[in-house]
Design a protein around this motif. Structure first.
Motif, PDB file in Angstrom:
ATOM      1  N   LYS A 191      29.240  22.046  59.225  1.00  0.00           N
ATOM      2  CA  LYS A 191      28.382  21.004  58.613  1.00  0.00           C
ATOM      3  C   LYS A 191      28.791  20.638  57.412  1.00  0.00           C
ATOM      4  N   LEU A 192      29.737  21.437  56.440  1.00  0.00           N
ATOM      5  CA  LEU A 192      30.554  20.831  55.448  1.00  0.00           C
ATOM      6  C   LEU A 192      31.398  20.137  55.403  1.00  0.00           C
ATOM      7  N   ALA A 193      32.223  20.478  56.756  1.00  0.00           N
ATOM      8  CA  ALA A 193      33.381  19.830  57.079  1.00  0.00           C
ATOM      9  C   ALA A 193      33.259  18.409  57.783  1.00  0.00           C
ATOM     10  N   LYS A 194      32.133  18.359  58.379  1.00  0.00           N
ATOM     11  CA  LYS A 194      31.673  17.011  58.779  1.00  0.00           C
ATOM     12  C   LYS A 194      31.145  16.011  57.849  1.00  0.00           C
ATOM     13  N   ALA A 195      30.756  16.578  56.545  1.00  0.00           N
ATOM     14  CA  ALA A 195      30.429  15.997  55.519  1.00  0.00           C
ATOM     15  C   ALA A 195      31.614  15.357  54.647  1.00  0.00           C
ATOM     16  N   ALA A 196      32.791  16.361  54.895  1.00  0.00           N
ATOM     17  CA  ALA A 196      33.919  15.896  54.028  1.00  0.00           C
ATOM     18  C   ALA A 196      35.120  15.007  54.912  1.00  0.00           C
ATOM     19  N   LYS A 197      34.640  14.561  56.073  1.00  0.00           N
ATOM     20  CA  LYS A 197      35.556  14.039  56.805  1.00  0.00           C
ATOM     21  C   LYS A 197      35.887  12.469  56.222  1.00  0.00           C
ATOM     22  N   ASP A 198      37.040  12.155  56.257  1.00  0.00           N
ATOM     23  CA  ASP A 198      37.476  10.978  55.868  1.00  0.00           C
ATOM     24  C   ASP A 198      37.341  10.589  54.617  1.00  0.00           C
ATOM     25  N   LYS A 199      37.301  11.621  53.541  1.00  0.00           N
ATOM     26  CA  LYS A 199      36.895  11.641  52.074  1.00  0.00           C
ATOM     27  C   LYS A 199      37.780  12.384  51.440  1.00  0.00           C
ATOM     28  N   VAL A 200      38.231  11.919  50.234  1.00  0.00           N
ATOM     29  CA  VAL A 200      38.978  12.913  49.247  1.00  0.00           C
ATOM     30  C   VAL A 200      38.156  14.053  48.744  1.00  0.00           C
ATOM     31  N   VAL A 201      38.170  15.206  48.983  1.00  0.00           N
ATOM     32  CA  VAL A 201      37.577  16.335  48.656  1.00  0.00           C
ATOM     33  C   VAL A 201      37.893  16.935  47.151  1.00  0.00           C
ATOM     34  N   LEU A 202      36.807  16.922  46.419  1.00  0.00           N
ATOM     35  CA  LEU A 202      36.914  17.361  45.218  1.00  0.00           C
ATOM     36  C   LEU A 202      35.952  18.727  44.873  1.00  0.00           C
ATOM     37  N   VAL A 203      36.614  19.753  44.342  1.00  0.00           N
ATOM     38  CA  VAL A 203      35.915  20.896  44.400  1.00  0.00           C
ATOM     39  C   VAL A 203      35.906  21.490  42.755  1.00  0.00           C
ATOM     40  N   TYR A 204      34.467  21.610  42.144  1.00  0.00           N
ATOM     41  CA  TYR A 204      34.332  21.896  40.874  1.00  0.00           C
ATOM     42  C   TYR A 204      33.431  23.144  41.011  1.00  0.00           C
ATOM     43  N   THR A 205      33.685  23.861  39.822  1.00  0.00           N
ATOM     44  CA  THR A 205      32.981  25.068  39.581  1.00  0.00           C
ATOM     45  C   THR A 205      32.902  25.257  38.067  1.00  0.00           C
ATOM     46  N   THR A 206      32.548  26.395  37.736  1.00  0.00           N
ATOM     47  CA  THR A 206      32.635  26.834  36.134  1.00  0.00           C
ATOM     48  C   THR A 206      33.857  27.541  35.760  1.00  0.00           C
ATOM     49  N   ASN A 207      34.187  27.728  34.777  1.00  0.00           N
ATOM     50  CA  ASN A 207      35.464  28.434  34.484  1.00  0.00           C
ATOM     51  C   ASN A 207      35.537  29.749  34.959  1.00  0.00           C
ATOM     52  N   LYS A 208      34.492  30.682  34.864  1.00  0.00           N
ATOM     53  CA  LYS A 208      34.673  32.077  35.274  1.00  0.00           C
ATOM     54  C   LYS A 208      35.300  32.192  36.703  1.00  0.00           C
ATOM     55  N   TRP A 209      34.729  30.988  37.611  1.00  0.00           N
ATOM     56  CA  TRP A 209      35.038  31.046  39.110  1.00  0.00           C
ATOM     57  C   TRP A 209      36.390  29.978  39.477  1.00  0.00           C
ATOM     58  N   LYS A 210      36.979  29.538  38.144  1.00  0.00           N
ATOM     59  CA  LYS A 210      37.800  28.703  38.659  1.00  0.00           C
ATOM     60  C   LYS A 210      38.791  28.785  39.658  1.00  0.00           C
TER      61      LYS A 210
END
Length: 332
Positions: A191-210
């Motif tokens: 489901k996540l892959a379908k939502a990401a199709k044809d878009k530039v993917v940004l991934v964010y989290t907090t510093n401890k899980w960077k």
């Protein structure tokens, strides 16, 4: 479709990621001096990621560890490196020129404690010839697909060396628990892959899980062969987010959240989502509840599955990295 496109059966390798951690842990009896204070880990690309993930696990699990680990992605060693340091030299192919150069320099500087990790290649030959401590990396088709084994093996070296203490029963329990949710993570990733199709993917989290965000980004680059970028809270609130005032393309933004995170960081992700959620197609992904190891392994696997299925949606083979291989040939 997956069998036709997935020439190296990465599906099976991703499916077995949790077990890799355990296999790696059980693979070695190597030890380094108990009084080791400084470690340099030399690796490039997928062969450098294990050190980042090892540091993440040690930090998030709050394991008592007093040596410093410097991760080196270059042709030369850090200036401060001397014979008192322990050096780990890692190249899945065994032929990575930066790592071979670093090993030569380590020998010149007189490092007495050297550990080599490789699947094959020149590095493996050097280790055999000079009788360096050696960890055999199994066939994972691609370097980036072996990091579970690497992390497990490196962790065991630290345990063997009495540099850290680890209760193996909870460790094994968490790995088995992670293996039990593989199928549900795979379904979520589709489901996540379908939502990401044809878009530039940004991934964010907090510093401890960077480094989990960094690995997700790399997965999208190498598996799905698409653009992806990462950053962390709270730092990105002070600069990067301003760059989304005027958009130049379409984005899909994944924010990896930890329910046990600092309350102010949780608030930052919530406000960011409120301000830019629609504009950046923000989707918050909450880590599964459990130990630091369980969170780490399941989050990494979700990222692998997502990039894998995005590759299939683009009708491309997730395994080869043709541009990297072409670049290497031109460097000769």
């Amino acid at each position: 479709m997956s069998k036709k496109l997935d020439s190296q059966n990465l599906h099976a390798i991703i499916n077995g990621l949790p077990q890799q951690f355990l296999d790696g842990y059980n693979s070695t009896d190597i030890k380094i001096p108990t009084d080791t204070k400084k470690i340099v880990f030399c690796g490039m690309g997928g062969s450098a990621l294990p050190a980042n993930l090892l540091k993440t696990y040690i930090s998030t699990a709050k394991i008592d560890f007093h040596a410093s680990i410097k991760i080196n992605r270059d042709y030369v060693l850090p200036k401060a490196t001397d014979k008192t340091w322990c050096g780990f030299f890692n190249s899945y192919s065994g032929n990575t020129e930066e790592i071979l150069a670093c090993l030569k320099e380590a020998e010149k500087r007189g490092l007495k404690n050297i550990v080599v990790l490789a699947h094959t290649g020149e590095l493996k030959k050097i280790a055999a010839k000079k009788k360096y401590a050696f960890i055999q990396i199994p066939d994972a088709k691609q370097p980036r697909m072996a990091y579970g084994f690497y992390v497990g093996a490196l962790l065991k070296v630290l345990v063997n060396s009495k540099l850290i203490k680890l209760d193996e029963k909870p460790f094994i329990k968490d790995i088995n628990k992670a293996q039990s949710v593989v199928s549900s993570l795979e379904m979520k990733a589709q489901k996540l892959a379908k939502a990401a199709k044809d878009k530039v993917v940004l991934v964010y989290t907090t510093n401890k899980w960077k480094y989990t965000a960094m690995v997700w980004k790399i997965n999208f680059n190498e598996n799905a062969k698409t653009q992806s970028f990462w950053n962390v809270f709270p730092e990105m609130n002070h600069n990067e987010m301003v760059g989304f005032t005027h958009l130049l393309t379409k984005y899909k933004t994944f924010i990896i959240t930890d329910p046990d995170e600092h309350s102010r960081n949780i608030k930052r992700t919530q406000i960011f989502t409120k301000l830019l959620g629609k504009k950046l197609n923000v989707q918050n992904i909450e880590m599964l509840k459990g130990s630091a190891l369980y969170k780490l392994v399941t989050t990494l696997q979700l990222g692998l599955w997502t990039s894998y299925y995005l590759a299939l949606l683009y009708k491309i083979d997730p395994a080869p990295v043709d541009l990297v291989e072409k670049f290497k040939k031109l460097m000769k």
